[in-house]
Enzyme design. Structure first.
Site, PDB file in Angstrom:
ATOM      1  N   ASP A   1      -8.746  -0.701   1.970  1.00  8.36           N
ATOM      2  CA  ASP A   1      -8.751  -0.169   0.599  1.00  8.36           C
ATOM      3  C   ASP A   1      -9.998  -0.602  -0.155  1.00  8.36           C
ATOM      4  O   ASP A   1     -10.603   0.185  -0.868  1.00  8.36           O
ATOM      5  CB  ASP A   1      -7.498  -0.642  -0.161  1.00  8.36           C
ATOM      6  CG  ASP A   1      -6.299   0.245   0.147  1.00  8.36           C
ATOM      7  OD1 ASP A   1      -6.418   1.047   1.081  1.00  8.36           O
ATOM      8  OD2 ASP A   1      -5.266   0.133  -0.532  1.00  8.36           O
TER       9      ASP A   1
ATOM     10  N   ASP B   1       0.843  -1.197   0.000  1.00  6.83           N
ATOM     11  CA  ASP B   1       0.000   0.000   0.000  1.00  6.83           C
ATOM     12  C   ASP B   1       0.883   1.253   0.000  1.00  6.83           C
ATOM     13  O   ASP B   1       1.668   1.456   0.925  1.00  6.83           O
ATOM     14  CB  ASP B   1      -0.882  -0.045   1.257  1.00  6.83           C
ATOM     15  CG  ASP B   1      -1.848   1.123   1.322  1.00  6.83           C
ATOM     16  OD1 ASP B   1      -2.376   1.478   0.268  1.00  6.83           O
ATOM     17  OD2 ASP B   1      -2.051   1.667   2.410  1.00  6.83           O
TER      18      ASP B   1
ATOM     19  N   THR C   1      -3.224   5.084  -3.961  1.00  7.88           N
ATOM     20  CA  THR C   1      -2.208   5.896  -3.279  1.00  7.88           C
ATOM     21  C   THR C   1      -0.853   5.791  -3.978  1.00  7.88           C
ATOM     22  O   THR C   1      -0.088   6.742  -3.980  1.00  7.88           O
ATOM     23  CB  THR C   1      -2.063   5.444  -1.814  1.00  7.88           C
ATOM     24  OG1 THR C   1      -2.006   4.031  -1.779  1.00  7.88           O
ATOM     25  CG2 THR C   1      -3.232   5.915  -0.998  1.00  7.88           C
ATOM     26  N   THR C   2      -0.572   4.618  -4.573  1.00  7.60           N
ATOM     27  CA  THR C   2       0.690   4.483  -5.319  1.00  7.60           C
ATOM     28  C   THR C   2       0.586   5.236  -6.639  1.00  7.60           C
ATOM     29  O   THR C   2       1.500   5.956  -7.036  1.00  7.60           O
ATOM     30  CB  THR C   2       0.996   2.994  -5.591  1.00  7.60           C
ATOM     31  OG1 THR C   2       0.687   2.248  -4.426  1.00  7.60           O
ATOM     32  CG2 THR C   2       2.437   2.791  -5.960  1.00  7.60           C
TER      33      THR C   2
END
Length: 533
Positions: free
Chosen positions: A401, A66, A99-100
Site C-alpha cells: 500500500d 486492508d 480500498t476501505t
C-alpha cells in the site's frame, strides 16, 4: 343501447398496467446487500480502525486491516454485493490505497439513494445527478490539492507513513515509509518519469527477527541457500553470474522407457559417458570464466545431479539451484544479463557481473545475497522480516500500500490533506452548489454531499470520539474557511491536518469518489435479476 356501450371500458392505446413493485423490491434488495458489505469493512477505516481475522476454508488465518484483502477473502454470493468487492479491487489497481474508503463511500451513497427512491425520484435522474456531482467533486479536490516535486522526499515520506498508520505495523512506519519511498524512486525510469512498475520491486519474506530488521537491498536476495552437496563455495568475489535454463545432468529419453543392460562393461561405459557428458558441459561453463550458476527449476528431470554438483564444486563454481521460473525475468533485468537456454549458447557476453555473492545466515536459516552488481537494471529488493507468518504477510500488504501511494504521487504529483478534511470540504461545497441547481438534481446532489460525511463520522467513531460533536465542529471550522481542518485522531480533536503531516495523494481521493459513484450508478440501474440455466 347507448347506455350499454358507455359502460364498456375504453381500450387504451398503450398498456397502462406495469408491475413496479417487484422492480422496487429487487433494487432495494441489491442496495441492502451492497450496504451490508460496506458495513462489514467500515470498522476497519482509519488509524484507529479495528483489524479483521479471516479464517479460510483450509484453516489458514489472516489478520489484516486492508479493505481489498478482507473483501477478496469474503465469500459473497449476492451479485450486487460482489460489485462492491470488485470495486475495492479496482481501487487497489488504480491507486493501491483507500480500498476501505471507497467501499464505505459507496455504502453511504447507496443509503442516501434508498431515501431518494422512497420519495419517488426516478433512478435515472439520481444516476445522472450523481455523475454530475462526482465530476464537480473531482474539480473541488483538484483545486484543494498542493503540488509536489519528487525531490521533496519529506512530503513523500509523510504520505507513505499516513498510509501505514492505519495498518497493524503502524509502529514501524518510521522505518517502512522511507524504505518505500527510496525503493520506488530507485526504479523510476528517467525516460518515462510518470510510470512506475511495482514488479521491479521484489519483496522477499523471511521468518525470524522483527519488522525492525526489514531492509532494502541494492541487488538480489534469494530465499534459499547455496548448494552444499559437494562442498562448493558459498562466497564469491568478482562474481560472473550465469542464469541457465538447461539441466546439468545426463540426458533422458522423452518417454518413459527402461533400458536393460546385462553386461557390466556396457554399464561402466554408460556411467563413463554420463561423466564425460557432464564434464564436457562444466568445461564449457568454466571456459567463459563463469563462477556463479543460477539454475532454473526443472520439471522433467533433475536440474543438477550429485555428480554434476561434485564437478561444479571442484571447478570452484557456486551453485544456487531451484530458481523459480517467474523470477527469471526479474533476475536477468537486475543482473543485466541474458538467460541461457542451451549449453551451446554459453558465452561470456551473456553473463552478469557482481562484486560479491555470498551466503548470509539469518537466524536459523540462510539466504544468498548478490551485491555490487555492475550496470544494474532499475530494480530493487526488500527483505521483510517478522516474528511470525501473520506479521510478515501483513507487513508485506502494508508495504505494498505504501509503495502504491508513492507510485500515485509519481504519476500525479499532487498532495491533499487527510483526516476527513477533503470529504467535509466537498460536502460543504457540493451542498452550496446544490442550492443553485433546479428541480430534482438539487435534491440528489445534496444527498451525495451528505453521504460524503460518512468518512469523518466513521473516523471519529472508530477512534472512540463523539462523532456528532466532532463532525459538527468540523463543519463549523470549514465554514469559517479552514480548508485543511481535519480530525486529529491522536489528540482526539480538530486541528490543521496538513501541519500534523497527515497527507495523501490526490489520486487516491479522486479515484475513490469516481469509482464509488460509478459502482452506485450501476447498482441503481439494475431493476431485475434474471437467472439463466
Amino acid at each position: 343501447m347507448a347506455a350499454v356501450t358507455a359502460a364498456q371500458p375504453r381500450a387504451s392505446k398503450t398498456e397502462s398496467y406495469v408491475d413496479n413493485k417487484r422492480k422496487e423490491d429487487i433494487r432495494q434488495a441489491n442496495i441492502n446487500a451492497a450496504r451490508s458489505v460496506a458495513d462489514a469493512v467500515r470498522t476497519s477505516l482509519g488509524p484507529k480502525g479495528m483489524d479483521k481475522m479471516i479464517s479460510t476454508a483450509n484453516s489458514e488465518v489472516i489478520i489484516t486491516n486492508d479493505g481489498a484483502t478482507i473483501l477478496n477473502k469474503m465469500e459473497v454470493l449476492q451479485p450486487a454485493a460482489k460489485m462492491l468487492v470488485e470495486l475495492s479491487k479496482s481501487q487497489d489497481a488504480a491507486a493501491g490505497d483507500g480500498t476501505t474508503t471507497v467501499v464505505v463511500i459507496a455504502g453511504a451513497i447507496l443509503k442516501q439513494c434508498l431515501s431518494l427512491l422512497s420519495h419517488g425520484i426516478h433512478p435515472t435522474v439520481i444516476s445522472d445527478s450523481l455523475h454530475k456531482a462526482s465530476t464537480k467533486a473531482v474539480d473541488v479536490l483538484t483545486a484543494m490539492a498542493v503540488p509536489l516535486e519528487l525531490s521533496d522526499r519529506e512530503s513523500l515520506i509523510k504520505s507513505a507513513s499516513t498510509s501505514l498508520n492505519s495498518k497493524v505495523v503502524s509502529q514501524y512506519s518510521t522505518l517502512l515509509a522511507p524504505l518505500a519511498v527510496d525503493s520506488v524512486l530507485s526504479v523510476v525510469d528517467p525516460e518515462k518519469p510518470d510510470m512506475v512498475d511495482l514488479r521491479d520491486i521484489k519483496i522477499v519474506k523471511k521468518l525470524g527477527g522483527t519488522v525492525d530488521d526489514t531492509q532494502l537491498v541494492k541487488g538480489l536476495v534469494f530465499d534459499k541457500k547455496a548448494s552444499h552437496a559437494a562442498g562448493g563455495p558459498t562466497r564469491m568475489e568478482n562474481a560472473k553470474i550465469a542464469v541457465i535454463q538447461f539441466q546439468i545432468s545426463p540426458p533422458k529419453t522423452d518417454i518413459e522407457q527402461s533400458i536393460v543392460v546385462s553386461d557390466y562393461t556396457q554399464m561402466d561405459r554408460i556411467l563413463k559417458e554420463e561423466r564425460n557428458y557432464i564434464l564436457g558441459m562444466i568445461k564449457k561453463i568454466k571456459a567463459t570464466g563463469c563462477n556463479v550458476l543460477l539454475i532454473q527449476k526443472s520439471i522433467l528431470r533433475d536440474a543438477v545431479t550429485d555428480l554434476s554438483l561434485h564437478y561444479l564444486a571442484k571447478a570452484k563454481i557456486m551453485v544456487i539451484k531451484d530458481v523459480e521460473r517467474d523470477d527469471i525475468e526479474f533476475i536477468t533485468k537486475t543482473l543485466n544479463c541474458l538467460p541461457i537456454a542451451n549449453i551451446e549458447h554459453f558465452r561470456a557476453e551473456k553473463l552478469g557481473h557482481a562484486d560479491l555473492v555470498e551466503e548470509v545466515s539469518l537466524g536459523d536459516t540462510k539466504i544468498v545475497k548478490v551485491t555490487g552488481i555492475k550496470d544494474m537494471g532499475r530494480t530493487t529488493t526488500v527483505l521483510v522480516r517478522g516474528s511470525n507468518q501473520l506479521v510478515i504477510d501483513e507487513a508485506e500488504r502494508s508495504l505494498h500500500d505504501a509503495l502504491c501511494v508513492v507510485r500515485c504521487l509519481v504519476s500525479k504529483r499532487f498532495l491533499i490533506a487527510g483526516g476527513g478534511a477533503p470529504e467535509i470540504e466537498l460536502s460543504r461545497q457540493l451542498g452550496a452548489w446544490s442550492k443553485v441547481l433546479h428541480g430534482m438534481e438539487g435534491y440528489c446532489v445534496r444527498s451525495f454531499a451528505e453521504a460524503l460525511e460518512v468518512i469523518p463520522y466513521t473516523l471519529a467513531e472508530n477512534a472512540g470520539l463523539n462523532p456528532i460533536a466532532i463532525v459538527t465542529e468540523l463543519r463549523n471550522r470549514h465554514a469559517q474557511g479552514e480548508i485543511n481542518a481535519g480530525i486529529n485522531v491522536r489528540k482526539g480533536q480538530i486541528t490543521n491536518i496538513l501541519e500534523e503531516n497527515v497527507v495523501q495523494p490526490l489520486l487516491v481521493s479522486t479515484s475513490a469518489i469516481t469509482l464509488a459513484t460509478e459502482c452506485v450508478r450501476m447498482i441503481l440501474k439494475i431493476d431485475d435479476i434474471v437467472n439463466v440455466r
